[in-house]
Design an enzyme around this catalytic site. Structure first.
Site, PDB file in Angstrom:
ATOM      1  N   HIS A  84       0.871  -1.181   0.000  1.00 38.55           N
ATOM      2  CA  HIS A  84       0.000   0.000   0.000  1.00 38.55           C
ATOM      3  C   HIS A  84       0.908   1.231   0.000  1.00 38.55           C
ATOM      4  O   HIS A  84       1.651   1.437   0.951  1.00 38.55           O
ATOM      5  CB  HIS A  84      -0.902   0.003   1.237  1.00 38.55           C
ATOM      6  CG  HIS A  84      -1.847  -1.168   1.273  1.00 38.55           C
ATOM      7  ND1 HIS A  84      -3.093  -1.131   0.703  1.00 38.55           N
ATOM      8  CD2 HIS A  84      -1.698  -2.421   1.787  1.00 38.55           C
ATOM      9  CE1 HIS A  84      -3.691  -2.314   0.883  1.00 38.55           C
ATOM     10  NE2 HIS A  84      -2.867  -3.112   1.533  1.00 38.55           N
TER      11      HIS A  84
ATOM     12  N   ASP B 151       2.215  -6.995   2.319  1.00 38.88           N
ATOM     13  CA  ASP B 151       1.043  -6.233   2.748  1.00 38.88           C
ATOM     14  C   ASP B 151       1.496  -4.966   3.494  1.00 38.88           C
ATOM     15  O   ASP B 151       0.879  -4.558   4.481  1.00 38.88           O
ATOM     16  CB  ASP B 151       0.107  -7.077   3.629  1.00 38.88           C
ATOM     17  CG  ASP B 151      -1.292  -6.473   3.720  1.00 38.88           C
ATOM     18  OD1 ASP B 151      -1.531  -5.407   3.115  1.00 38.88           O
ATOM     19  OD2 ASP B 151      -2.140  -7.061   4.406  1.00 38.88           O
TER      20      ASP B 151
ATOM     21  N   HIS C  46      -9.238 -10.442  -1.252  1.00 44.24           N
ATOM     22  CA  HIS C  46      -9.116 -10.254   0.195  1.00 44.24           C
ATOM     23  C   HIS C  46     -10.275 -11.051   0.787  1.00 44.24           C
ATOM     24  O   HIS C  46     -11.405 -10.586   0.815  1.00 44.24           O
ATOM     25  CB  HIS C  46      -9.234  -8.761   0.516  1.00 44.24           C
ATOM     26  CG  HIS C  46      -9.351  -8.442   1.980  1.00 44.24           C
ATOM     27  ND1 HIS C  46      -8.384  -7.749   2.662  1.00 44.24           N
ATOM     28  CD2 HIS C  46     -10.321  -8.700   2.891  1.00 44.24           C
ATOM     29  CE1 HIS C  46      -8.755  -7.605   3.922  1.00 44.24           C
ATOM     30  NE2 HIS C  46      -9.928  -8.159   4.094  1.00 44.24           N
TER      31      HIS C  46
END
Lengths: 311, 427
Positions: free
Chosen positions: B63, B306, B180
């Site tokens: 991210h 992640d 997800h």
């Protein structure tokens, strides 16, 4: 033996000896509470802030009375009147209070671990008056004081705790504390209210029914059931809950003849406990409240590291 | 400027190579490997004796928070963290603000990434418009604009019918769908793994079945629609088993796990450390073992971080109020190298999971040192001892449960398209 902790965050952190020390001091404090002038100068000049982020009458009043009987200056801050509603963080609220130089903050907070968070960030003592579903050490101590008065001992007692164990900080603190002083705990409630691994928390036996938990019990502790808190998925109705997990006079016959009935309050009469039991000869519910003041005096006294009142 | 990497242990699963070799990079491409290669004119020589030389590492799940939340991280700081961690390629998730569900956002990311010029940034577009789980996003245009996959990461596609259609549509557009997988009703208000530790801490638990049930649904939908699916951040023993069984049946499922899921358990939450809060949550020892077994037997294809940067103000809070997620780009390699030392993976498998496989899953032309390939190379000191220090992290955010932890192994050189984009300064 002295008390070495700056804070009392939970009974998880205390040894059996420390628990006994707090209980012994509480007994001395009870003597003060029976005097005509119920005040000693022990904490004169100390400032105690009662910081309550959750509504509470009993616990807050009890802590306030405890502080006043030890001659401390107290102020009460509740979430509804505080800056929290304006979006202030706990850390900032605490720093602002700290700037006013309190000696002890007595806090209740809806989030488990909020006290641990605060204790790492402030220099004054933190006393936990309830954090989320984690601990409520003053309640468990007053419960233990009440049991010890009645039986003269804690070791070997069979204590049944019935209700929503998952969401109960009272149950957690009692499980921790009672295990450390050698009592045995029997839990009962619908499986939706029994948390995973709870038998590893202490000397715990999980029972399928309230009958099984009550069998020969010296103490029965009923937990408050609130439909709004437990959520709709944990039980069908209060009616059905009451039918299978409510305490009434018939069920009490399964326990020891000397059984003590306890409840941390406030009670839902006719739900988890019937009125004839709550008001009956085995009920120690009001003694619990009385002992609450003494236990909290003991806690405040020990985190202040003061001298024992002598007169 | 050309580069000759001399005498390193070259590990390239794409060619079944694990040998001491020299590698010559000319004009941004792999020109030659062999022994005793000579440096020509204008050629930097890197002595890689004792080092691992691998195809550039690929992190398929980060991210970057850009656009919209640049106070947490941006494409430039994220790229610096990536190359410091040995990564030459990263795929960034679309839950930015605005969400990357359209060409404009994708193009912005690609252009800004080109300007920083450090690391290859491959955007992931969203499955649904705004990531809201209501209508499909324009996956065709997203792919044409440069997205390498679609995902609503951060949230599941809760509606099963929509998920079915998303799989079918993505298959038609030949773009990988990354799921997800999480059942939000089962998650409820949980903030950590449900188990003994949550019971002791009095924190609301997230049960493993919240992940298992959703992975099972997604695997069955992929099987039914005969579509490829990639399951993100696998953390539970149940989902490892479900995916293993599905692979045996021939379902086109791949998956990744993150280093924290094979390194630490929910014990890390004790003390209410909000840097141990992430989603899915840290699980128990049996799950850590299952994840390792899944890595070993090939059930788990990739290690992805992640990487989820959050500002201190979003973490320095009571546990329930803190945001989910931890950074990972700069600790992933060292944590993964421990799998090598512990015998969970051999060197070839490790490189597969950190470079070759994620590259294949996303259909990137990376993850290989074949002659003629783009020269993305990572040179790793596998035994360097170091300590994770907050002030040394390149990421803008410092939310890591590994701050202060002792690590072994780190990237010394990160080379992207034949250019050294990171070289570790000698201490």
């Amino acid at each position: 033996m002295g008390f070495k902790h700056k804070d009392i965050l939970g009974l998880q952190d205390l040894s059996g000896e420390e628990i006994y020390l707090l209980l012994n001091t509480a007994e001395n404090m009870k003597e003060i509470n029976s005097r005509e002038i119920k005040k000693v100068p022990t904490l004169r000049g100390k400032t105690i802030v009662n910081l309550f982020f959750e509504p509470s009458t009993r616990t807050r009043t009890s802590f306030e009375l405890a502080a006043k009987r030890l001659s401390a200056d107290t102020i009460n801050i509740s979430a509804s009147t505080s800056a929290v509603q304006k979006g202030e963080t706990l850390s900032d609220t605490a720093r602002n209070i700290l700037a006013m130089k309190p000696d002890i903050i007595v806090m209740r907070h809806s989030i488990s671990g909020a006290h641990h968070y605060l204790a790492k960030r402030v220099s004054c003592s933190i006393v936990n008056a309830g954090d989320g579903a984690h601990e409520h050490p003053s309640q468990a101590l007053l419960d233990m004081l009440t049991m010890r008065e009645r039986f003269g001992r804690l070791a070997g007692l069979k204590v049944a705790i019935v209700g929503d164990i998952t969401h109960s900080r009272v149950a957690r603190s009692n499980i921790c504390g009672l295990t450390k002083v050698g009592a045995k705990i029997y839990l009962a409630g619908p499986p939706t209210m029994i948390p995973q691994g709870v038998e590893r928390l202490g000397a715990v036996t999980v029972c399928k029914t309230i009958q099984e938990a009550l069998d020969g019990a010296d103490v029965v502790m009923m937990l408050r059931i609130q439909l709004e808190r437990q959520g709709k998925t944990l039980m069908p109705t209060l009616r059905e809950y009451s039918r299978y997990f409510g305490l009434n006079r018939d069920l009490l016959g399964l326990a020891s003849p000397d059984v003590m009935v306890m409840h941390p309050g406030p009670m839902n009469r006719g739900v988890e406990i019937s009125s004839d039991v709550a008001d009956g000869p085995n009920s120690y519910i009001l003694q619990q409240v009385e002992n609450g003041v003494a236990v909290r005096m003991s806690m405040l006294y020990h985190v202040s590291g003061g001298e024992l009142p002598t007169e | 400027m050309n580069i000759l990497i001399k005498g390193g242990r070259v590990i390239d699963p794409s060619q079944q190579i694990d040998a001491i070799l020299d590698i010559l990079i000319v004009d941004g491409k792999i020109r030659e490997h062999g022994t005793g290669l000579q440096a020509g004119k204008d050629c930097e020589v890197i002595d890689a004796g004792g080092m691992l030389v691998t195809p550039g590492l690929v992190d398929m799940h980060v991210h970057l928070r850009d656009p919209g939340q640049e106070y947490k991280e941006d494409i430039v700081t994220g790229a610096r963290a990536a190359v410091a961690g040995g990564f030459t390629s990263i795929a960034c998730m679309p839950n930015t603000s605005p969400v990357n569900d359209n060409k404009a956002v994708t193009t912005y990311i690609i252009n800004k990434a080109k300007m920083q010029g450090l690391v290859n940034v491959f955007p992931v577009g969203s499955i649904t418009e705004g990531g809201k789980g209501e209508n499909l996003a324009e996956m065709g245009e997203l792919k044409e604009s440069g997205c390498v996959a679609v995902s609503d990461d951060g949230r599941p596609v809760a509606n099963s019918e929509l998920m079915r259609r998303a799989l079918e549509y993505a298959k038609g557009m030949e773009i990988m769908l990354i799921s997800h997988s999480e059942d939000l009703a089962l998650v409820g208000e949980g903030v950590m793994n449900e188990g003994f530790t949550s019971t002791e801490l009095g924190l609301k638990g997230i049960s493993r079945v919240a992940e298992d049930a959703a992975v099972a649904r997604d695997v069955y939908l992929a099987e039914f629609t005969d579509s490829p699916i990639h399951i993100a951040h696998v953390s539970s023993r149940g989902s490892v088993r479900i995916i293993r069984d599905a692979k045996t049946r021939g379902v086109k499922v791949t998956c990744e796990t993150a280093p924290h899921y094979f390194s630490i358990t929910d014990d890390a939450v004790r003390g209410y450390d909000t840097n141990a809060r992430m989603n899915p949550p840290l699980r128990e020892a049996a799950d850590v073992e299952a994840v390792k077994a899944g890595l070993k037997d090939g059930t788990i294809d990739a290690i992805a971080t992640d990487h989820a940067p959050h500002h201190l103000d979003e973490k320095d809070l009571e546990f329930n109020l803190a945001l989910n997620g931890i950074i990972g780009l700069e600790t992933s390699l060292a944590l993964s190298l421990s799998l090598l030392r512990d015998g969970v993976l051999n060197a070839k498998q490790l490189v597969e999971k950190m470079s070759f496989n994620p590259s294949n899953i996303l259909s990137l032309d990376r993850g290989t040192l074949q002659i003629g390939a783009v020269a993305d190379v990572t040179i790793i000191d596998p035994i360097a001892d170091w300590v994770v220090r907050e002030e040394e992290l390149c990421s803008k955010s410092k939310n890591s449960p590994f701050i202060g932890a002792k690590m072994k192994g780190r990237a010394l050189y990160t080379i992207v398209s034949g250019k050294v984009v990171y070289r570790r300064q000698a201490v």
